[in-house]
Motif scaffolding. Sequence first.
Motif, short mmCIF file in Angstrom:
data_model
loop_
_atom_site.label_atom_id
_atom_site.label_comp_id
_atom_site.label_asym_id
_atom_site.label_seq_id
_atom_site.Cartn_x
_atom_site.Cartn_y
_atom_site.Cartn_z
N UNK A 90 3.12 -5.26 -3.73
CA UNK A 90 1.72 -4.88 -3.53
C UNK A 90 0.78 -5.93 -4.09
N UNK A 91 -0.28 -6.18 -3.36
CA UNK A 91 -1.20 -7.25 -3.73
C UNK A 91 -2.11 -6.82 -4.88
N UNK A 92 -2.73 -7.84 -5.48
CA UNK A 92 -3.71 -7.55 -6.53
C UNK A 92 -5.08 -7.45 -5.88
N UNK A 93 -5.81 -6.45 -6.27
CA UNK A 93 -7.17 -6.37 -5.76
C UNK A 93 -8.13 -6.43 -6.94
#
Lengths: 257, 694
Positions: free
Chosen positions: A187-190
């Motif tokens: 999962x990406x960092x936001x």
Amino acid sequence: MNIAVVVRQVPDLVEPLEIDASGAALDVDEVEFLINETDDHALEQALLLKESGGGSITVVAIDFGQVDDVLYTAAAKGADRIVKIPYDDDDRPPRPAEAAAMIAEAVKDIDAELVLVGSSAHDELEGVLAPLLALKLELPYLGVIRGVKPGEGGSVTAFKEFPGAAMAQMNVKLPAVLGILAADQPPRYVPVSRIRAAMKSTEFEEKETAAAVPEPNVTVLRMHHPEPSGRAEMLTGSEDEVAARLAEILKEKGVVQ
Amino acid sequence: MPTEVTILGISGAVWLLLLLAICSAVFAWRMSALLRVLAMGRRENRLDHPVLRAWTFLKEVICQSRMLTGESIINWAHPAIFWGFCFFVIASALMFVGGIAAPWLWIPQVEEIPVLGTLVDLFAVIVLVGLIASSIRRYILTPPGLQRTMDATIVVLLIAALMVSFLLAEAGGYADEVWCHAPASVGMSENAEKSESCPRERGHGTQTFLPAGTATAYVMLAAGVSPEGVVNVGVTAWWVHVAILLTFLVYLPFSKHMHLIWAPFAVFFAELPAKGTLPAADDSGKEPSTQLGLFTWRMLLSGYACAECGRCERVCPAVESGSKLSPREILHDLKSLVLKDGIATLKGRKPDDDGREFIGGTVPAEAIWACTSCYACVDICPVRNEHVPIIVQMRRKLVDEGKVDAKLQETLMSLQRYGNSQGKSARKRFDWAKDLPGGLKDATKEPVDMLWFLGDYAAYHPSSARVSRLVALVFNQAGIDFGVLAKGEKSAGNDVRRIGEEGLFEMLAEQNMKALGKADFQRIVTTDPHTYHTLKHEYSRFGLETPVVHYSEVLDECLRTGKLSPKRSLEGKAVYHDPCYLGRYNGIYDPPRRVIDATGLERVEMPRNRENSFCCGAGGGKIWMEEEEGISERPAVSRIREALQIDGVTHFVVSCPKDLGMFEDAVKTVGAEDRLRIIDLGELVYEAIGMEEV
Ligand code: SF4
Ligand code: SF4
């Protein structure tokens, strides 16, 4: 592709877990909730599919715990619609069967071709939510998926790992429900600024459901922290003493000669 | 004047005027383009503190203080060339004005002005010597990072030619005045007789004492040039000199060496008064139309002003450890971007960058992440370029795109979720004080004099948390009335800011301000220099007004006023490591040293001390990242080796919770843990005042 992603809340294990006064449940007031890890992967997988083939993502969640934080984060990452299902009981998280019934009703309205759900949760290791949801939606189900790619003519390619390092690549005709273990990438960092912007701009759609809640056949009698078995021996004293005793024990147990 | 000639039927004065006008126009056109490119940068106010700016300008540009205290050879050669340049500006101005006005009006030339004329004359030689010395340094000794560019060579040759032509012109003037037109009474009658045949070069004023120019005339004479010949060469040299000046005017703003023009401005618009307070992120929500718009105008100016001297590269711990980062290259790339993209955009073209992103492309992401924000580069840069804000600006873009490594992402998520970088529950922040006699006061429940803001490492890192407990005991012993934010303290966010996660920094700051708002205290103390810096300088925009002190200052004060008194003299030889955020950033060098001295340890300095201190490698969020591939030796290890070179050294004293862990690891890597004890300043005092472990 119209994708629905189901996200759940699970207790944050970094925070100490307390048992409530009844002695048969977690003290929810003391619990901090966070997104279920595999659901986070399901969301990531949806974002990747959208990025490669276009489409729209609707995130569906039951309004419990700190779900708003999770939903704003999902919006900041690129979810197009957020559907929140009202839920009244603040003290008891919905049971899987209950959750499946509520979510199924909400998902039906979305007209999703692909429904992605985390394949299990640490407070529901059996992983029944996803198959139950598929049953309610009368859709095919495939679980423990590690990666999904867009496929030809209304299908996707799903990857599944079997014991013994065997990887299967499967063509799944849509619509279908997939239980995701891991997305193609973590999962990406936001960044917080985007989450804050999403808080200002995102409107949640509330979706009341009237799902019949089956009464559980199982009752929790007692919930408690594991009790120390008393087999541990704490070594104390100076470093040399501890080392000497450790060597003795290893010899006693036959680990070393 | 040499302009009193007619060329192609037009007066020399008119030619000069014409040439000057054309060249000035080209100069102005190019400069206006460069200025418009600067204007593509984001706004940032750099006109505050005008007096301090003027003072800095005087000190660093006019007096060349940063050069004078710098590396050998160039520490005198550059000031010599620069001051020569200043004198020659006066000389050249008079030359142009005088040359143009000559047919009508006599304007005194510099060689006719006593003292000034002599100075300029001497400077022509001094500059030549300076050029030779700096060329030897550049081309033969070549310190790492110093570039041997074509541009630099051209500029050196042009300046040298200016000096030589000036001396020749002076010699011509001398020959004209003394050998061709001297009145008989002055002597040299046989030369005076030639006055009819001699071209009249100056004729108006009288040369002052010009030792170098005169000597040049005599050398020429000795070499067999006739007096008329010297005069003729002088006239030609005058025109050559003018031609070079005009070439310079046109060439400089196109050259990579344009720092000659821009450096003084860069210094004037330097980051003042506090160091290392980053500009806030652009929260307009608008995407800048070019990549330049990501940077502030002062950052873009850094590109113009960079002299490519390589000083920043030579002090950079990342460079020393073999990283892909070079602060000089970053500035160089920025300069290329500014010139290429900027000028293309002005012309209405799309920047011709082959679709390559600047951030993460031209400047590789590994380089951007390798910086420890130690500020050594900024501190040493003679034109006061600000590498760290530029690097952080690039990080902001990467963070915005979610391009962070897995370890960093985990840390940032932990900070978002728990308010600390350690992935620990906020409820455990003060666990280290559980068995503290008397416990910790909660400043939100009772008023205290001093609020102790822990910071993540002092709260959670095992070694540092142990030291926190000792410091609390020492504070108690000193009778300091202190307390903590028992609920609500979050990471102060210094490193979060340097990572480029500005939104998270703001969130943490707001949460901390909320907690601080509930507490009653007079000042803030912290053991963590990173926390110290950000609370002191970067929380004012969130409304924090209370003074912030570092525990080294408090300990120093207590020892000096007798609130703490050493019971025994510690034995051994200690070195002190200046933490970047305490020393270079905030100029606190002496209090911790005085504390060490008070404990009785013999204190010696490592070769890199005070402002030249060498970063441990943890800052700027580096401690949260995966290690870059290809690193030869971590900075902390190199630092330990540096300490070990000192004969008989026993203690390596630190005053930063991050340092403790970094150097404890490093000393083990080197295998010297039995020889060199890494010890925190607080523990040192704890031992010296004879407190038993409680
Ligand atoms: S940035 Fe400063 S120190 Fe670095 S090369 Fe340029 S002028 Fe020199
Ligand atoms: S701040 Fe330190 S690590 Fe970063 S570029 Fe400058 S010298 Fe190198």
